[in-house]
Design a protein around this motif. Structure first.
Motif, PDB file in Angstrom:
ATOM      1  N   GLN A 252       2.645  -3.974  -4.415  1.00 26.99           N
ATOM      2  CA  GLN A 252       3.285  -2.580  -4.547  1.00 26.99           C
ATOM      3  C   GLN A 252       3.238  -1.865  -3.197  1.00 26.99           C
ATOM      4  N   VAL A 253       4.529  -1.594  -2.926  1.00 27.92           N
ATOM      5  CA  VAL A 253       4.513  -0.529  -1.939  1.00 27.92           C
ATOM      6  C   VAL A 253       5.244   0.644  -2.127  1.00 27.92           C
ATOM      7  N   THR A 254       4.611   1.672  -1.750  1.00 28.81           N
ATOM      8  CA  THR A 254       4.857   3.150  -2.206  1.00 28.81           C
ATOM      9  C   THR A 254       4.915   3.870  -0.920  1.00 28.81           C
ATOM     10  N   VAL A 255       6.133   4.288  -0.838  1.00 27.41           N
ATOM     11  CA  VAL A 255       6.587   5.412   0.450  1.00 27.41           C
ATOM     12  C   VAL A 255       6.535   6.791  -0.142  1.00 27.41           C
TER      13      VAL A 255
ATOM     14  N   GLY B 146       0.928  -1.382  -0.149  1.00 28.05           N
ATOM     15  CA  GLY B 146      -0.070   0.139   0.106  1.00 28.05           C
ATOM     16  C   GLY B 146       0.832   1.244  -0.030  1.00 28.05           C
ATOM     17  N   LEU B 147       0.142   2.454   0.325  1.00 28.05           N
ATOM     18  CA  LEU B 147       0.963   3.549   0.321  1.00 28.05           C
ATOM     19  C   LEU B 147       1.344   3.995   1.893  1.00 28.05           C
ATOM     20  N   VAL B 148       2.358   4.239   2.145  1.00 26.87           N
ATOM     21  CA  VAL B 148       2.891   4.510   3.477  1.00 26.87           C
ATOM     22  C   VAL B 148       3.553   5.938   3.284  1.00 26.87           C
ATOM     23  N   GLN B 149       3.628   6.694   4.550  1.00 25.65           N
ATOM     24  CA  GLN B 149       4.391   7.871   4.472  1.00 25.65           C
ATOM     25  C   GLN B 149       5.880   7.317   5.011  1.00 25.65           C
ATOM     26  N   ALA B 150       6.798   8.355   4.577  1.00 23.13           N
ATOM     27  CA  ALA B 150       8.287   8.011   5.028  1.00 23.13           C
ATOM     28  C   ALA B 150       8.489   7.890   6.523  1.00 23.13           C
ATOM     29  N   GLY B 151       9.069   6.967   7.069  1.00 24.80           N
ATOM     30  CA  GLY B 151       9.060   6.523   8.529  1.00 24.80           C
ATOM     31  C   GLY B 151       7.894   5.616   9.142  1.00 24.80           C
ATOM     32  N   GLY B 152       7.133   5.378   8.378  1.00 21.39           N
ATOM     33  CA  GLY B 152       5.971   4.392   8.581  1.00 21.39           C
ATOM     34  C   GLY B 152       6.284   3.071   8.480  1.00 21.39           C
TER      35      GLY B 152
END
Length: 124
Positions: free
Chosen positions: A119-122, A10-16
């Motif tokens: 998919q991993v989106t940072v 998924g979509l995650v913010q940097a540091g997550g």
């Protein structure tokens, strides 16, 4: 035969953090080496972590050491990749793979079975 299905991307913010799961079907999962690979656009597929069949050995690429943890639950036919402190450069499609070999492999050609990827989106 081993069939693999990844989930948890998924979509995650940097540091997550994210946890990927790899559900396996087939009777040979517990006898398989499990690897997590990733491939970013324009880059080669690389192994980020691998776990041996049953003795607890693991290996990680330097870029993810102390941030990612690979684990497996043979009773549930499932492998996991816990990802913490995610960085922009971790953005990629992540694949689960299984090998019927007896070693601990970081080379893609050593793995016979592959999932479809997640998919991993940072983001920043």
């Amino acid at each position: 035969q081993v069939q693999l299905v990844e989930s948890g991307g998924g979509l995650v913010q940097a540091g997550g953090s994210l946890r990927l799961s790899c559900a396996a079907s087939g009777r040979t999962f517990s006898n398989s080496v499990v690897g997590w690979f990733r491939q970013a656009p324009g880059k080669e597929r690389e192994c980020v972590a691998a776990a041996s069949r049953s003795d607890g050995r693991t290996i990680y690429t330097d870029a993810v050491k102390r941030r990612f943890t690979i684990s497996r639950d043979n009773a549930k036919n499932t492998a996991y990749l816990q990802m913490t402190s995610l960085k922009l450069e971790d953005t990629a499609v992540y694949y689960c793979a299984a090998s019927l070999g007896s070693g601990l492999y970081i080379t893609a050609r050593m793995y016979e079975y592959w999932g479809q990827g997640t998919q991993v989106t940072v983001s920043s």
